[in-house]
Scaffold this motif. Structure first.
Motif, PDB file in Angstrom:
ATOM      1  N   GLU A 129       0.838  -1.207   0.000  1.00 26.81           N
ATOM      2  CA  GLU A 129       0.000   0.000   0.000  1.00 26.81           C
ATOM      3  C   GLU A 129       0.870   1.253   0.000  1.00 26.81           C
ATOM      4  O   GLU A 129       0.586   2.226  -0.714  1.00 26.81           O
ATOM      5  CB  GLU A 129      -0.917  -0.009   1.216  1.00 26.81           C
ATOM      6  CG  GLU A 129      -2.016   1.035   1.187  1.00 26.81           C
ATOM      7  CD  GLU A 129      -3.090   0.744   0.147  1.00 26.81           C
ATOM      8  OE1 GLU A 129      -3.773   1.702  -0.266  1.00 26.81           O
ATOM      9  OE2 GLU A 129      -3.251  -0.429  -0.247  1.00 26.81           O
ATOM     10  N   LYS A 155       2.223   1.760  -3.432  1.00 33.43           N
ATOM     11  CA  LYS A 155       1.185   2.283  -4.330  1.00 33.43           C
ATOM     12  C   LYS A 155       1.007   3.783  -4.134  1.00 33.43           C
ATOM     13  O   LYS A 155       0.913   4.543  -5.106  1.00 33.43           O
ATOM     14  CB  LYS A 155      -0.139   1.552  -4.081  1.00 33.43           C
ATOM     15  CG  LYS A 155      -1.255   1.969  -5.027  1.00 33.43           C
ATOM     16  CD  LYS A 155      -2.495   1.110  -4.834  1.00 33.43           C
ATOM     17  CE  LYS A 155      -3.235   1.506  -3.560  1.00 33.43           C
ATOM     18  NZ  LYS A 155      -4.534   0.796  -3.429  1.00 33.43           N
ATOM     19  N   ILE A 156       1.002   4.210  -2.861  1.00 30.72           N
ATOM     20  CA  ILE A 156       0.868   5.640  -2.572  1.00 30.72           C
ATOM     21  C   ILE A 156       2.057   6.406  -3.157  1.00 30.72           C
ATOM     22  O   ILE A 156       1.900   7.473  -3.752  1.00 30.72           O
ATOM     23  CB  ILE A 156       0.784   5.886  -1.045  1.00 30.72           C
ATOM     24  CG1 ILE A 156      -0.483   5.253  -0.467  1.00 30.72           C
ATOM     25  CG2 ILE A 156       0.783   7.391  -0.748  1.00 30.72           C
ATOM     26  CD1 ILE A 156      -0.528   5.241   1.048  1.00 30.72           C
ATOM     27  N   ASN A 216       1.727   6.774  -6.899  1.00 31.27           N
ATOM     28  CA  ASN A 216       0.633   7.651  -7.319  1.00 31.27           C
ATOM     29  C   ASN A 216       0.831   9.103  -6.906  1.00 31.27           C
ATOM     30  O   ASN A 216       0.169   9.999  -7.443  1.00 31.27           O
ATOM     31  CB  ASN A 216      -0.696   7.150  -6.762  1.00 31.27           C
ATOM     32  CG  ASN A 216      -1.106   5.815  -7.364  1.00 31.27           C
ATOM     33  OD1 ASN A 216      -0.690   5.473  -8.466  1.00 31.27           O
ATOM     34  ND2 ASN A 216      -1.910   5.047  -6.643  1.00 31.27           N
ATOM     35  N   SER A 217       1.698   9.341  -5.930  1.00 29.23           N
ATOM     36  CA  SER A 217       1.901  10.707  -5.442  1.00 29.23           C
ATOM     37  C   SER A 217       3.353  10.914  -5.061  1.00 29.23           C
ATOM     38  O   SER A 217       3.891  10.172  -4.237  1.00 29.23           O
ATOM     39  CB  SER A 217       0.994  10.968  -4.228  1.00 29.23           C
ATOM     40  OG  SER A 217       1.321  12.210  -3.638  1.00 29.23           O
ATOM     41  N   SER A 226      -4.008   4.998   2.517  1.00 28.10           N
ATOM     42  CA  SER A 226      -4.313   5.784   1.316  1.00 28.10           C
ATOM     43  C   SER A 226      -5.427   6.778   1.592  1.00 28.10           C
ATOM     44  O   SER A 226      -5.366   7.938   1.161  1.00 28.10           O
ATOM     45  CB  SER A 226      -4.717   4.856   0.162  1.00 28.10           C
ATOM     46  OG  SER A 226      -3.615   4.092  -0.286  1.00 28.10           O
ATOM     47  N   GLN A 233      -5.497  -0.125   3.375  1.00 24.61           N
ATOM     48  CA  GLN A 233      -6.090   0.887   2.504  1.00 24.61           C
ATOM     49  C   GLN A 233      -6.447   2.157   3.276  1.00 24.61           C
ATOM     50  O   GLN A 233      -6.628   3.229   2.681  1.00 24.61           O
ATOM     51  CB  GLN A 233      -7.329   0.337   1.796  1.00 24.61           C
ATOM     52  CG  GLN A 233      -8.499  -0.020   2.694  1.00 24.61           C
ATOM     53  CD  GLN A 233      -8.457  -1.460   3.202  1.00 24.61           C
ATOM     54  OE1 GLN A 233      -7.395  -2.068   3.220  1.00 24.61           O
ATOM     55  NE2 GLN A 233      -9.611  -1.993   3.569  1.00 24.61           N
ATOM     56  N   ASP A 291      -5.110  10.865   1.518  1.00 29.01           N
ATOM     57  CA  ASP A 291      -5.997  11.616   0.620  1.00 29.01           C
ATOM     58  C   ASP A 291      -6.918  12.573   1.366  1.00 29.01           C
ATOM     59  O   ASP A 291      -7.746  13.258   0.752  1.00 29.01           O
ATOM     60  CB  ASP A 291      -6.845  10.650  -0.209  1.00 29.01           C
ATOM     61  CG  ASP A 291      -6.029   9.921  -1.265  1.00 29.01           C
ATOM     62  OD1 ASP A 291      -4.935  10.408  -1.611  1.00 29.01           O
ATOM     63  OD2 ASP A 291      -6.474   8.840  -1.722  1.00 29.01           O
TER      64      ASP A 291
END
Length: 257
Positions: free
Chosen positions: A25, A28-29, A32-33, A243, A240, A247
């Motif tokens: 996770e 992935k973060i 994406n950022s 994330s 999750q 956000d």
């Protein structure tokens, strides 16, 4: 760039796939950022329990803190700064992250004895800027064990929640405590969305918040007051949630100043 300090308990290592899912996770973060960076602070209580038991030591706790006689410190430090830290590094590497394992000294924190009756239980003392900022600038993810070093040359067992709070203060970072429950629970075992000082004191007085959660909530409150913003208690069983928090969503329990 926003810095997130995430405290994870050693129980993550005892739960199949939990650490792997957590680092996936985070990866992935990160993909994406590019505006978020992470520092992980970890404990390892169950691993310490096993190592001490295998060595023939009895263990005891006081208000959620492990009493740490000097003769037990080689086992405690070995379990936390050695085995647990490197196991977490292995999961992070597998997730294509770039972890660097260290203890509190490298994070810019010294330690001193908290209470004589607790043995080598320590509390954090600011020392210097440490190397975490430099590691983050190089694209690394620091994995910090809660083993402290004193200017007296002694090893100290620092509560990992308190260590994470001190590191968040050093870095002016956002702070998330990932625990084995999704939120702080009320007397009916229902999750609490938000807690302030008065509510926390009332729940402790009523015996609803006890033991390790009492330490966690008190530490969270002190951190929130020092950082002048809310900190979160959430669950590593739902990676999750990380994330969602990054956000800007409100999950788990927010402890407010």
């Amino acid at each position: 760039m926003k810095t997130w300090v995430i405290k994870i308990g050693g129980a993550v290592l005892d739960t199949e796939y939990a650490a792997s899912a957590l680092f996936k996770e985070l990866a992935k973060i990160s993909i994406n950022s590019s505006s978020n960076q992470f520092v992980l602070v970890h404990g390892g209580g169950s691993l310490v329990d096993r190592w001490l038991s295998d060595a023939g030591f009895a263990t005891a706790k006081h208000q959620g803190l492990r009493i740490s006689p000097k003769e037990q410190m080689p086992y405690i430090a070995g379990a936390l700064a050695g085995c647990a830290n490197k196991q977490l590094m292995a999961y992070a590497i597998k997730a294509s992250l770039q972890p660097v394992g260290c203890c509190l000294y490298e994070a810019g924190l010294m330690a001193k004895q908290k209470l004589k009756a607790l043995g080598q239980v320590g509390e954090c003392v600011p020392h210097n800027k440490g190397i975490l900022t430099a590691l983050l600038e190089l694209g690394h993810m620091p994995l910090v064990s809660s083993v402290g070093l004193g200017d007296d040359g002694q090893l100290y067992n620092v509560n990992a929640d308190e260590a994470a709070s001190a590191i968040a203060s050093q870095l002016n970072g956002e702070l998330i405590f990932m625990t084995d429950v999704e939120a702080v629970l009320d007397g009916n075992k229902q999750p609490l969305n938000q807690l302030n000082q008065a509510q926390i004191e009332a729940l402790i007085e009523a015996g609803v918040i006890v033991g390790g959660m009492e330490v966690k909530v008190k530490t969270s409150l002190r951190a929130a007051q020092h950082l002048r913003r809310g900190v979160y208690i959430s669950s590593w069983q739902k990676p999750q949630n990380l994330s969602a928090l990054v956000d800007g969503a409100h999950v788990g329990t927010q402890i407010t100043p």
